[in-house]
Scaffold this motif. Structure first.
Motif, mmCIF file in Angstrom:
data_model
loop_
_atom_site.group_PDB
_atom_site.id
_atom_site.type_symbol
_atom_site.label_atom_id
_atom_site.label_comp_id
_atom_site.label_asym_id
_atom_site.label_seq_id
_atom_site.Cartn_x
_atom_site.Cartn_y
_atom_site.Cartn_z
ATOM 1 N N ASP A 50 26.579 37.466 29.935
ATOM 2 C CA ASP A 50 26.894 36.239 30.681
ATOM 3 C C ASP A 50 28.322 36.203 31.194
ATOM 4 O O ASP A 50 29.089 35.287 30.906
ATOM 5 C CB ASP A 50 26.619 35.006 29.806
ATOM 6 C CG ASP A 50 26.652 33.710 30.625
ATOM 7 O OD1 ASP A 50 26.456 33.780 31.852
ATOM 8 O OD2 ASP A 50 26.890 32.644 30.033
ATOM 9 N N ARG A 51 28.710 37.213 31.955
ATOM 10 C CA ARG A 51 29.981 37.233 32.685
ATOM 11 C C ARG A 51 31.196 37.010 31.791
ATOM 12 O O ARG A 51 32.029 36.127 32.022
ATOM 13 C CB ARG A 51 29.942 36.206 33.821
ATOM 14 C CG ARG A 51 28.979 36.597 34.927
ATOM 15 C CD ARG A 51 29.000 35.616 36.070
ATOM 16 N NE ARG A 51 28.322 34.366 35.751
ATOM 17 C CZ ARG A 51 28.118 33.386 36.620
ATOM 18 N NH1 ARG A 51 28.558 33.511 37.855
ATOM 19 N NH2 ARG A 51 27.485 32.301 36.256
ATOM 20 N N VAL A 52 31.284 37.832 30.773
ATOM 21 C CA VAL A 52 32.415 37.799 29.857
ATOM 22 C C VAL A 52 33.020 39.199 29.776
ATOM 23 O O VAL A 52 32.303 40.172 29.577
ATOM 24 C CB VAL A 52 31.991 37.349 28.438
ATOM 25 C CG1 VAL A 52 33.184 37.390 27.495
ATOM 26 C CG2 VAL A 52 31.397 35.954 28.480
ATOM 27 N N PHE A 53 34.340 39.277 29.954
ATOM 28 C CA PHE A 53 35.036 40.547 29.756
ATOM 29 C C PHE A 53 35.477 40.626 28.293
ATOM 30 O O PHE A 53 36.029 39.669 27.753
ATOM 31 C CB PHE A 53 36.275 40.637 30.652
ATOM 32 C CG PHE A 53 35.969 40.772 32.110
ATOM 33 C CD1 PHE A 53 35.497 41.969 32.631
ATOM 34 C CD2 PHE A 53 36.147 39.692 32.974
ATOM 35 C CE1 PHE A 53 35.210 42.098 33.979
ATOM 36 C CE2 PHE A 53 35.868 39.811 34.329
ATOM 37 C CZ PHE A 53 35.396 41.022 34.826
ATOM 38 N N THR A 54 35.238 41.767 27.671
ATOM 39 C CA THR A 54 35.655 41.919 26.275
ATOM 40 C C THR A 54 36.915 42.773 26.142
ATOM 41 O O THR A 54 37.494 42.857 25.071
ATOM 42 C CB THR A 54 34.530 42.554 25.435
ATOM 43 O OG1 THR A 54 34.099 43.765 26.058
ATOM 44 C CG2 THR A 54 33.350 41.594 25.315
ATOM 45 N N GLY A 55 37.333 43.408 27.235
ATOM 46 C CA GLY A 55 38.562 44.205 27.213
ATOM 47 C C GLY A 55 39.604 43.682 28.171
ATOM 48 O O GLY A 55 40.790 43.632 27.856
ATOM 49 N N ASN A 56 39.192 43.260 29.348
ATOM 50 C CA ASN A 56 40.110 42.782 30.383
ATOM 51 C C ASN A 56 40.323 41.279 30.226
ATOM 52 O O ASN A 56 39.578 40.464 30.764
ATOM 53 C CB ASN A 56 39.539 43.103 31.762
ATOM 54 C CG ASN A 56 40.450 42.636 32.885
ATOM 55 O OD1 ASN A 56 41.568 42.195 32.660
ATOM 56 N ND2 ASN A 56 39.956 42.723 34.102
ATOM 57 N N MET A 57 41.380 40.909 29.526
ATOM 58 C CA MET A 57 41.612 39.495 29.265
ATOM 59 C C MET A 57 42.109 38.745 30.489
ATOM 60 O O MET A 57 41.937 37.526 30.582
ATOM 61 C CB MET A 57 42.617 39.338 28.108
ATOM 62 C CG MET A 57 42.056 39.763 26.765
ATOM 63 S SD MET A 57 40.569 38.834 26.288
ATOM 64 C CE MET A 57 39.320 40.125 26.371
ATOM 65 N N THR A 58 42.707 39.445 31.456
ATOM 66 C CA THR A 58 43.089 38.781 32.703
ATOM 67 C C THR A 58 41.856 38.210 33.386
ATOM 68 O O THR A 58 41.868 37.072 33.878
ATOM 69 C CB THR A 58 43.790 39.777 33.653
ATOM 70 O OG1 THR A 58 44.934 40.322 33.002
ATOM 71 C CG2 THR A 58 44.223 39.086 34.942
ATOM 72 N N GLY A 59 40.783 38.984 33.403
ATOM 73 C CA GLY A 59 39.535 38.512 33.986
ATOM 74 C C GLY A 59 39.015 37.284 33.281
ATOM 75 O O GLY A 59 38.533 36.334 33.929
ATOM 76 N N ASN A 60 39.105 37.275 31.951
ATOM 77 C CA ASN A 60 38.628 36.111 31.202
ATOM 78 C C ASN A 60 39.456 34.862 31.481
ATOM 79 O O ASN A 60 38.915 33.758 31.563
ATOM 80 C CB ASN A 60 38.651 36.404 29.697
ATOM 81 C CG ASN A 60 37.433 37.181 29.248
ATOM 82 O OD1 ASN A 60 36.387 37.132 29.879
ATOM 83 N ND2 ASN A 60 37.567 37.921 28.173
ATOM 84 N N VAL A 61 40.760 35.039 31.602
ATOM 85 C CA VAL A 61 41.626 33.892 31.883
ATOM 86 C C VAL A 61 41.271 33.292 33.243
ATOM 87 O O VAL A 61 41.182 32.065 33.402
ATOM 88 C CB VAL A 61 43.114 34.312 31.849
ATOM 89 C CG1 VAL A 61 44.004 33.182 32.366
ATOM 90 C CG2 VAL A 61 43.526 34.681 30.428
#
Length: 246
Positions: A45-56
């Motif tokens: 469901d559109r969650v990054f587990t490594g790229n935290m910039t994407g999550n922010v």
């Protein structure tokens, strides 16, 4: 005589370690991050587990109510990633510089966590939200451990989890920019490998959610084994040279 790969507190590693022992595993881990992020974004469901910039960025847009983006998943991933980075930083605080036994341990734990999340995904089939969030949290925690351990090794331009600064350096230091010398091969490799990992992860998702995770775990184990083995070899050679010089 010092034990190979020992962890002397607050001391510099006295051995001249091969740069390959650090660079090659970090590039391999960059590839695995691409796989894991593809699994997270496309399969969880559109969650990054490594790229935290994407999550922010996703979290910011989600809070504005844009496109029904997830809030819980990115928030959990951010929190778990930070906890993982804290744990890894704490463990490596007195490990000395360079690749040590504690570095190997951190990457081994990362591999174990990725295997466990793969097993959970395999058992769950199409995971319900609680299981999906558990997988997300476990992967983000593992990536936090990995990112902090990679930061401790300080391999220039290869953080294993993001390539924004790498791309910036590649462009800014180029002939069209500052025209300064740069490590362009490793920068290009880091960018290409994280993209190739995402491509691979997306393809493996067609097989099963767990396929990419198991593939990533195998590569993490291989990278860790290589780094540990090459470092041990360099330590042994350094110790033998010191013995011959006496």
């Amino acid at each position: 005589m010092s034990t190979p790969l020992a962890d002397p507190p607050q001391t510099r590693n006295p051995y001249a370690l091969s740069r390959l022992a650090h660079l090659a595993p970090m590039l391999a881990l960059t590839f695995t991050t691409g796989i894991v992020d593809a699994v997270g974004y496309l399969g969880l469901d559109r969650v990054f587990t490594g790229n935290m910039t994407g999550n922010v960025v996703i979290l910011g847009m989600a809070l504005a109510g844009a496109d029904k983006l997830p809030v819980v998943g990115p928030s959990l991933a951010l929190a778990a990633f930070m906890v993982g980075a804290i744990v890894s930083g704490r463990v490596l605080r007195t490990a000395g510089t360079g690749w040590t036994r504690r570095t190997t341990t951190m990457f081994a734990v990362v591999a174990a966590l990725v295997v466990l999340t793969g097993v959970l995904a395999a058992v769950a089939g199409r995971p319900a939200e609680p299981v999906a969030l558990t997988i997300t949290g476990g992967l983000a925690f593992a990536m936090g451990l990995q990112a902090a351990a990679a930061r401790h090794l300080s391999v220039a331009d290869v953080t294993t989890v993001v390539v924004t600064s790498t791309i910036t350096g590649l462009a800014a230091d180029s002939w069209l920019g500052l025209r300064t010398g740069q490590r362009w091969p490793r920068r290009v490799l880091a960018v290409v490998l994280i993209a190739a990992g995402a491509f691979t992860g997306a393809l493996l998702l067609r097989v099963h959610l767990s396929a990419g995770l198991f593939a990533a775990a195998v590569l993490i184990i291989a990278a860790t084994t290589f780094g540990h083995a090459v470092t041990a070899r360099d330590v042994r050679r350094s110790t033998e040279a010191e013995g011959c010089g006496r």
